[in-house]
Design a protein around this motif. Structure first.
Motif, mmCIF file in Angstrom:
data_model
loop_
_atom_site.group_PDB
_atom_site.id
_atom_site.type_symbol
_atom_site.label_atom_id
_atom_site.label_comp_id
_atom_site.label_asym_id
_atom_site.label_seq_id
_atom_site.Cartn_x
_atom_site.Cartn_y
_atom_site.Cartn_z
ATOM 1 N N VAL A 19 75.179 66.180 64.822
ATOM 2 C CA VAL A 19 74.705 64.832 64.502
ATOM 3 C C VAL A 19 73.644 64.455 65.527
ATOM 4 N N ALA A 20 72.434 64.163 65.046
ATOM 5 C CA ALA A 20 71.308 63.913 65.940
ATOM 6 C C ALA A 20 70.682 62.551 65.671
ATOM 7 N N ILE A 21 70.582 61.743 66.698
ATOM 8 C CA ILE A 21 69.799 60.506 66.646
ATOM 9 C C ILE A 21 68.409 60.816 67.177
ATOM 10 N N VAL A 22 67.401 60.497 66.389
ATOM 11 C CA VAL A 22 66.010 60.646 66.838
ATOM 12 C C VAL A 22 65.388 59.257 66.797
ATOM 13 N N SER A 23 65.189 58.657 67.940
ATOM 14 C CA SER A 23 64.622 57.306 67.954
ATOM 15 C C SER A 23 63.145 57.363 67.573
ATOM 16 N N GLY A 24 62.695 56.311 66.904
ATOM 17 C CA GLY A 24 61.295 56.257 66.501
ATOM 18 C C GLY A 24 60.890 57.400 65.603
ATOM 19 N N SER A 25 61.697 57.625 64.550
ATOM 20 C CA SER A 25 61.494 58.838 63.737
ATOM 21 C C SER A 25 60.957 58.568 62.341
ATOM 22 N N SER A 27 57.805 58.159 61.734
ATOM 23 C CA SER A 27 56.445 58.701 61.651
ATOM 24 C C SER A 27 56.184 59.581 62.866
ATOM 25 N N GLY A 28 55.057 60.267 62.838
ATOM 26 C CA GLY A 28 54.556 60.987 64.006
ATOM 27 C C GLY A 28 55.467 62.078 64.530
ATOM 28 N N ILE A 29 55.548 62.180 65.844
ATOM 29 C CA ILE A 29 56.338 63.224 66.486
ATOM 30 C C ILE A 29 57.808 63.086 66.118
ATOM 31 N N GLY A 30 58.315 61.863 66.096
ATOM 32 C CA GLY A 30 59.724 61.653 65.764
ATOM 33 C C GLY A 30 60.071 62.133 64.369
ATOM 34 N N ARG A 31 59.195 61.909 63.424
ATOM 35 C CA ARG A 31 59.421 62.390 62.062
ATOM 36 C C ARG A 31 59.482 63.912 62.043
ATOM 37 N N ALA A 32 58.571 64.556 62.750
ATOM 38 C CA ALA A 32 58.563 66.015 62.796
ATOM 39 C C ALA A 32 59.827 66.553 63.457
ATOM 40 N N ILE A 33 60.300 65.881 64.508
ATOM 41 C CA ILE A 33 61.530 66.310 65.172
ATOM 42 C C ILE A 33 62.711 66.180 64.223
ATOM 43 N N ALA A 34 62.789 65.064 63.512
ATOM 44 C CA ALA A 34 63.894 64.868 62.565
ATOM 45 C C ALA A 34 63.911 65.966 61.515
ATOM 46 N N HIS A 35 62.759 66.334 60.990
ATOM 47 C CA HIS A 35 62.686 67.384 59.985
ATOM 48 C C HIS A 35 63.055 68.743 60.574
ATOM 49 N N ARG A 94 80.331 60.674 65.330
ATOM 50 C CA ARG A 94 80.056 61.120 66.686
ATOM 51 C C ARG A 94 78.549 61.303 66.840
ATOM 52 N N VAL A 95 78.136 61.658 68.052
ATOM 53 C CA VAL A 95 76.745 62.019 68.321
ATOM 54 C C VAL A 95 76.748 63.305 69.137
ATOM 55 N N ASP A 96 76.002 64.291 68.688
ATOM 56 C CA ASP A 96 75.853 65.548 69.423
ATOM 57 C C ASP A 96 74.524 65.632 70.155
ATOM 58 N N VAL A 97 73.507 65.010 69.579
ATOM 59 C CA VAL A 97 72.142 65.127 70.109
ATOM 60 C C VAL A 97 71.503 63.753 70.124
ATOM 61 N N LEU A 98 70.873 63.416 71.235
ATOM 62 C CA LEU A 98 70.026 62.225 71.310
ATOM 63 C C LEU A 98 68.630 62.656 71.717
ATOM 64 N N VAL A 99 67.657 62.322 70.895
ATOM 65 C CA VAL A 99 66.252 62.539 71.242
ATOM 66 C C VAL A 99 65.614 61.181 71.466
ATOM 67 N N ASN A 100 65.308 60.887 72.722
ATOM 68 C CA ASN A 100 64.651 59.624 73.085
ATOM 69 C C ASN A 100 63.149 59.777 72.871
ATOM 70 N N GLY A 143 80.985 68.581 76.317
ATOM 71 C CA GLY A 143 80.898 70.026 76.435
ATOM 72 C C GLY A 143 79.704 70.645 75.757
ATOM 73 N N SER A 144 79.086 69.915 74.820
ATOM 74 C CA SER A 144 77.947 70.513 74.113
ATOM 75 C C SER A 144 76.866 69.495 73.748
ATOM 76 N N GLY A 145 76.936 68.300 74.300
ATOM 77 C CA GLY A 145 75.947 67.276 73.974
ATOM 78 C C GLY A 145 74.570 67.612 74.520
ATOM 79 N N ARG A 146 73.557 67.088 73.860
ATOM 80 C CA ARG A 146 72.172 67.319 74.266
ATOM 81 C C ARG A 146 71.415 65.987 74.307
ATOM 82 N N ILE A 147 70.725 65.754 75.416
ATOM 83 C CA ILE A 147 69.807 64.619 75.529
ATOM 84 C C ILE A 147 68.426 65.184 75.825
ATOM 85 N N VAL A 148 67.468 64.847 74.984
ATOM 86 C CA VAL A 148 66.093 65.307 75.170
ATOM 87 C C VAL A 148 65.192 64.080 75.213
#
Length: 263
Positions: A19-25, A27-35, A94-100, A143-148
């Motif tokens: 489960v990944a939250i991509v803030s500001g997604s 358009s632009g870079i955030g949209r590409a990250i979500a895809h 839950r949340v596994d990944v957060l992309v700020n 144990g496996s969360g990711r913050i980018v």
């Protein structure tokens, strides 16, 4: 509209069911990250700040192969970050990944930058990701969360006209260094940064001829090629940092800018 991630080969499902939250997604870079994350199997939370951008977010979500939700949450506000996390947990548990990723820039001479600009940029680029990360931590898979954190080459190689933007991204750069030491022992996560240079997004290409005249020399001296990056080129790097095989990468500042800034 086609997904920014296009390939003739099956995409390895290295993020299946994450489960990944991509803030500001929307358009632009955030949209590409979500895809990109969705292509690897992640369930993605698409974030947009205002109801007027709902249609843009719906377009951004077209073609996502994995389950996803769209969440309106203005990260310039104090309440928005918590609302975004609540919606993600309500949808997926839950949340596994957060992309700020959410951020804003202005390009003006220093003398013309105002307190209104300060509030707009610092409240989103700094305070917004600060509060969003705090809100995520109680729900982050231990144990496996990711913050980018999406920073910018401007934090290390600042161009003219970007006093406030550079300052705010320097804050994100510093947050990453601190969190990479403080958070993993508590949460078993990793914390890393990705720094794009100029990226071919609608926001960047609409800056106008005067700003582009200032920034073009930097673009032209990029060692790999004298061009802006494609959003998906940034997204590929983010996806790698979110995978299990990147579990030993922590505190890294990954420059994805064709060698424009090397440190």
């Amino acid at each position: 509209m086609a997904s920014p991630t296009t390939t003739t080969e099956p995409v390895p499902q290295t993020l299946f069911d994450k489960v990944a939250i991509v803030s500001g997604s929307s358009s632009g870079i955030g949209r590409a990250i979500a895809h990109e994350l969705s292509a690897h199997g992640a369930r993605v939370v698409i974030n947009y700040p205002f109801e007027s951008l709902r249609a843009e977010a719906e377009v951004a979500a077209e073609g996502l192969p994995a389950p996803h939700v769209l969440v309106e949450a203005g990260l310039r506000t104090v309440e928005g970050p918590h609302r975004l996390v609540d919606a993600a947990v309500s949808a997926f548990g839950r949340v596994d990944v957060l992309v700020n990723n959410a951020g804003v820039a202005i390009n003006l001479p220093f003398e013309e930058q105002t307190l209104e600009h300060w509030d707009d940029i610092v409240n989103l680029n700094g305070r917004g990701m600060f509060l969003l990360t705090q809100s995520v931590l109680p729900h982050l898979t231990k144990g496996s969360g990711r913050i980018v954190n999406i920073v910018s080459v401007s934090s290390r190689g600042p161009p003219p006209l970007q006093t406030l933007y550079v300052g705010s991204k320097g804050m994100v750069d510093s947050f990453t260094r601190v969190w990479a030491q403080e958070l993993p022992p508590k949460y078993g996560c990793t914390v890393n940064a990705v720094s794009p240079g100029p990226v071919e997004t609608p926001a960047f290409t609409s800056l106008g001829p005067e700003v582009m005249e200032v920034l073009q020399p930097n673009i032209s001296r990029t060692p790999v090629a004298p061009r802006m990056a494609k959003p998906e080129e940034i997204a590929h790097a983010v996806a790698f940092l979110c995978e299990e095989r990147a579990r030993w990468v922590n505190g890294a500042h990954l420059f994805v800018n064709g060698g424009l800034v090397i440190q």
